[in-house]
Design an enzyme around this catalytic site. Structure first.
Site, mmCIF file in Angstrom:
data_model
loop_
_atom_site.group_PDB
_atom_site.id
_atom_site.type_symbol
_atom_site.label_atom_id
_atom_site.label_comp_id
_atom_site.label_asym_id
_atom_site.label_seq_id
_atom_site.Cartn_x
_atom_site.Cartn_y
_atom_site.Cartn_z
ATOM 1 N N ALA A 189 0.844 -1.200 0.000
ATOM 2 C CA ALA A 189 0.000 0.000 0.000
ATOM 3 C C ALA A 189 0.875 1.245 0.000
ATOM 4 O O ALA A 189 2.094 1.162 -0.189
ATOM 5 C CB ALA A 189 -0.923 -0.022 1.210
ATOM 6 N N ASN A 190 0.274 2.397 0.177
ATOM 7 C CA ASN A 190 1.040 3.644 0.270
ATOM 8 C C ASN A 190 0.370 4.559 1.277
ATOM 9 O O ASN A 190 -0.677 4.243 1.830
ATOM 10 C CB ASN A 190 1.161 4.295 -1.119
ATOM 11 C CG ASN A 190 -0.188 4.620 -1.708
ATOM 12 O OD1 ASN A 190 -0.899 5.472 -1.200
ATOM 13 N ND2 ASN A 190 -0.571 3.922 -2.765
ATOM 14 N N HIS A 191 0.994 5.719 1.508
ATOM 15 C CA HIS A 191 0.546 6.582 2.602
ATOM 16 C C HIS A 191 -0.598 7.527 2.248
ATOM 17 O O HIS A 191 -0.958 8.365 3.056
ATOM 18 C CB HIS A 191 1.716 7.448 3.088
ATOM 19 C CG HIS A 191 2.720 6.681 3.892
ATOM 20 N ND1 HIS A 191 2.434 6.163 5.126
ATOM 21 C CD2 HIS A 191 4.010 6.353 3.639
ATOM 22 C CE1 HIS A 191 3.495 5.551 5.606
ATOM 23 N NE2 HIS A 191 4.473 5.639 4.703
#
Ligand code: CTP
Length: 424
Positions: free
Chosen positions: A220-222
């Site tokens: 995932a990412n932020h």
């Protein structure tokens, strides 16, 4: 105007309260506004005090509460409060209050203030579905919107009785974001929000995709989705219809937006492909994974207990570049106008700005909104961006809240929309 641009901090906000049970939720809205730094005055209708009393509003707003035009006559309150407001928010607005607003009644402090004010007005209706869908109410809402008043769509769900349908007051968090979008928006000649996106349909992606590795883990990412959300709220107050492709976003849906929840990059690609032919503009604010697992493991990937050194090799493959694909798919058609985002850190001897210029030319979108993330923006309220055209040339800069950035992006988009709206 006392507020800094793009913020509720220091803004004078008049909150009108109509006589609906949902008035209790407005207490949270007032808290939120005060928490955002606004100087809030509450003007309840006399009947609404049956639901929530003046003491609650006085305690939350730290101001005396007036309802009638015959109170504080020496201070001409019915004129002053409307004149001084930087923003008016009405929650809940009953069918009766909408009708009184539409015909310009001034028989209490709230409606008198509404005739005086030159500030943006955001109205959050709440009533039973039958009343909301009555031709009188629909007509009143249409006329108020044409006059530049932001009438939010009510939420759909359980109402006071056993019934459910459209008519619920949107959650206070969503009304607060709409208020933020309205106070930051460009204005029409009467001080209301400029409805330069009326009749336009926008498709906005927001959030960050998740790529499953096995049944319990993902890449995932932020991304928080806040910039995409700010764009949706800003577009809605400017009159657009919004389809919001939301990748793993835990925020209240902007009132009136059609929310299309997705998980992975492939799901997002599917939703965008399905909708992009039916909109005037596509804004890709989502952080999309560039790589996904080549083969998602059907069972949880285990470590080999016998061997401390063993590390599984996870094979990845590229995902579709949705932005690039959308530009190619459009071909020579002017529709949809396409906006991309680029978060860059710089590296390999190139500055972040140089890399963004290269990306603008490579992606071919009409606009590329570039931010230098060397200092970090994920999840933060504020942002600073440079907007590039497809040649990589700077067309605008914006700094401040994500809402202010959203309006700056829409300012550039609005002049690049196809001449004929999709819905025409
Ligand atoms: N984007 C997309 N599909 C992808 C990856 C990105 O549509 N698979 C979109 C993003 O929504 C954003 C823009 O492309 O609007 C730029 O995203 P970014 O991650 O900065 O670009 P990449 O092409 O992934 O470039 P790189 O990661 O190499 O910098």
């Amino acid at each position: 105007m006392s507020s800094a641009p793009g913020t509720l901090d220091g803004a004078r906000v008049l909150v009108g309260v109509g006589a609906g049970i949902a008035a209790y939720k407005t207490a949270h809205l007032v808290r939120g506004l005060v928490g955002a730094g606004a100087d809030v005055r509450v003007a309840p209708t006399a009947a609404s005090l049956e639901f929530v009393g003046a003491a609650t509003w006085e305690a939350l707003s730290h101001h005396r509460v007036l309802t009638s035009v015959f109170e504080d006559i020496d201070q001409v309150a019915h004129v002053r409060i409307g004149q001084e407001a930087d923003l008016v928010v009405i929650a809940p607005a009953t069918a009766d209050l909408l009708a009184r607003m539409r015909i310009g009644r001034a028989d209490d402090l709230l409606t008198a203030s509404l005739l005086v004010t030159r500030a943006p007005v955001v109205v959050a209706p709440a009533m039973h579905t039958e009343m909301w869908e009555h031709p009188s109410t629909l007509e009143n809402v249409r006329v108020l919107r044409e006059r530049g008043i932001t009438v939010l769509e009510p939420a759909v769900g359980r109402l006071t009785g056993p019934d459910s349908g459209p008519g619920r007051l949107p959650e206070p968090e969503a009304i607060l974001e709409a208020a933020r979008a309205a106070i930051t928006a460009p204005r029409d000649e009467r001080g209301g929000v400029r409805r330069d996106l009326a009749g336009r349909e926008l498709l906005i992606s927001a959030g960050g995709t998740r790529e499953d590795l096995d049944p319990v883990r993902f890449l995932a990412n932020h991304s928080s989705g806040r910039q995409g959300w700010a764009l949706a709220h800003a577009a809605l107050v400017r009159g657009a219809r919004v389809r919001l492709a939301a990748a793993n976003v835990g925020l209240e849906t902007p009132p009136g937006a059609q929310r299309l929840d997705v998980g992975s990059a492939a799901e997002l690609a599917r939703v965008i492909a399905e909708h992009r032919g039916e909109v005037d503009a596509l804004i890709m604010a989502a952080a999309v994974a560039d790589f996904t697992a080549a083969d998602r493991a059907g069972a949880k990937i285990k470590k080999d207990d016998g061997d401390d050194e063993s590390v599984p090799a996870i094979a990845l493959r590229r995902t579709e570049d949705i932005l690039r694909h959308s530009v190619l798919d459009r071909g020579r058609s002017p529709r949809p106008a396409i906006v991309g985002f680029a978060a860059e850190t710089g590296g390999d001897g190139a500055t972040a700005r140089e890399l963004a210029g290269v990306k603008a030319r490579r992606k071919g979108a009409d606009l590329l909104v570039f931010n230098d993330i060397t200092t970090g923006v994920f999840g933060a309220a504020d942002n600073a961006v440079t907007i590039l055209d497809r040649e990589g040339e700077e067309v605008a800069r914006a700094a401040g809240s994500k809402t202010a950035v959203a309006h700056a992006v829409l300012d550039e988009l609005v002049v690049r929309l196809p001449d004929v709206p999709w819905s025409a």
